[in-house]
Design a protein around this motif. Structure first.
Motif, PDB file in Angstrom:
ATOM      1  N   UNK A   1     -60.889 -23.979-100.768  1.00 60.05           N
ATOM      2  CA  UNK A   1     -59.833 -24.901-101.173  1.00 60.05           C
ATOM      3  C   UNK A   1     -59.062 -24.397-102.394  1.00 60.05           C
ATOM      4  N   UNK A   2     -59.558 -23.350-103.036  1.00 58.96           N
ATOM      5  CA  UNK A   2     -58.876 -22.789-104.204  1.00 58.96           C
ATOM      6  C   UNK A   2     -57.906 -21.669-103.843  1.00 58.96           C
ATOM      7  N   UNK A   3     -57.738 -21.410-102.541  1.00 59.07           N
ATOM      8  CA  UNK A   3     -56.785 -20.368-102.156  1.00 59.07           C
ATOM      9  C   UNK A   3     -55.392 -20.735-102.670  1.00 59.07           C
ATOM     10  N   UNK A   4     -54.677 -19.780-103.133  1.00 58.85           N
ATOM     11  CA  UNK A   4     -53.357 -20.045-103.706  1.00 58.85           C
ATOM     12  C   UNK A   4     -53.445 -20.360-105.186  1.00 58.85           C
ATOM     13  N   UNK A   5     -54.260 -21.336-105.542  1.00 58.63           N
ATOM     14  CA  UNK A   5     -54.420 -21.700-106.955  1.00 58.63           C
ATOM     15  C   UNK A   5     -55.018 -20.529-107.728  1.00 58.63           C
ATOM     16  N   UNK A   6     -56.048 -19.899-107.156  1.00 59.99           N
ATOM     17  CA  UNK A   6     -56.643 -18.735-107.820  1.00 59.99           C
ATOM     18  C   UNK A   6     -55.680 -17.552-107.800  1.00 59.99           C
TER      19      UNK A   6
END
Length: 343
Positions: free
Chosen positions: A42-47
């Motif tokens: 769920x952290x894809x993009x944010x990381x």
């Protein structure tokens, strides 16, 4: 020295948005290989955004890495920065074209790859940012760049129809009437040269233009002139449909010399004027003005049906009057197929 995209020293003010978008596209999926995203998908993009900033990438590149997944649902916001918009559209269109190329489409309630969500995302990005794009040319470009083995011509129309279905859902959720959407899609966007009397049919692949036409049509039909013209046009269309079914002769062109009633002359003059003005308005993409031009037909159409018997005993007169009804239908068809509108 030439600005280096890798170290964030390019600037949108210098017209380098394309370079920013290309850089963001290169890095958009890089964080998927990291251990953090591997454990917390769920952290894809944010990381990816955080890594990009730590690496010294331009802030717009970093933002696009996170925002290109958006919108992820009807309540999610759409990206608005041009770099994020470009990468988000490219990612979603590439996904859709790829799945259509291998004939892997949503069926019934099954949509394991969230293709409906991807299409709705494209629609929201285009409409809410007021971006105009010819989708079919983008389908073809994405197909050619991916170098798929089979021919890409077959699926383009089917993918566009899929977008139309999603657009109907989106507009209905916004309160638009389904029959108005069908009427606009059926008529299609017209490219008109009034001076030559020509009308060309486009492929309805500019979604923002479709939305604008639907809104203009809805506003027009909320007026008394709009409602009355709808009734008159549908009456003309019904008579034509019945006579065409019976294979009754309909003149190819209206011949003024065969007019016997003043109402015929008035309607003919009004149709000529409305066709010209509406055609020019549509050419200028002023759909409200096109509706206003058509509203001038309301009184002549009403008078025609009150005072003129279409099925005259004289075959030439009858064929000429039917041709006049066909002109009414053609004039309104520039905007929408009124036969598909309820009421």
């Amino acid at each position: 020295p030439t600005p280096s995209v890798a170290f964030g020293d390019i600037s949108p003010s210098r017209g380098e948005i394309t370079a920013l978008a290309r850089r963001a596209a290169v890095l958009a999926k890089a964080d998927l290989t990291t251990e953090v995203v591997g454990e917390f998908p769920e952290l894809q993009g944010a990381m990816g955004r955080k890594y990009a900033l730590l690496q010294g990438e331009h802030t717009l590149v970093a933002a696009a890495i996170e925002e290109h997944y958006k919108p992820q649902g009807p309540s999610d916001r759409v990206p608005t920065d041009p770099v994020s918009v470009a990468v988000a559209l490219a990612d979603k269109l590439d996904t859709l074209v790829g799945f259509w190329a291998i004939d892997e489409k949503p069926t019934g309630s099954k949509d394991p790859y969230a293709l409906r969500r991807a299409a709705l995302g494209v629609i929201r990005i285009l409409v809410e940012n007021r971006v105009r794009l010819a989708l079919t040319s983008l389908f073809d470009r994405a197909y050619q760049m991916a170098n798929y083995l089979s021919s890409g011509t077959a699926f383009s129309a089917d993918l566009l129809a899929f977008f139309h279905d999603r657009l109907k859902v989106y507009l209905r959720d916004q309160g638009a009437r389904h029959d108005l959407i069908d009427a606009v899609l059926a008529a299609g966007s017209r490219l008109i040269s009034p001076s030559r009397g020509e009308i060309g049919q486009s492929q309805n692949d500019d979604l923002l233009q479709i939305v604008r036409r639907v809104l203009a049509l809805g506003s027009f039909l909320d007026t008394e002139d709009g409602r009355n013209l709808l009734a008159g046009t549908k009456r003309a269309a019904n008579i034509l449909a019945a006579e065409e079914k019976k294979k009754t002769t309909i003149a190819e062109n209206v011949e003024p010399a065969l007019f016997r009633e003043d109402a015929e002359k008035s309607l003919f003059a009004a149709v000529n004027q409305a066709e010209k003005e509406a055609g020019q308005a549509i050419h200028n993409e002023d759909f409200s003005a096109a509706m206003l031009a058509l509203s001038a037909l309301r009184e002549p159409v009403d008078s025609f049906f009150e005072r003129v018997l279409v099925n005259d005993e004289d075959q030439a007169v009858r064929a000429n009057r039917l041709a006049l009804l066909a002109r009414i239908r053609a004039a309104t068809d520039q905007v929408a197929d009124f036969s598909k509108i309820a009421g």
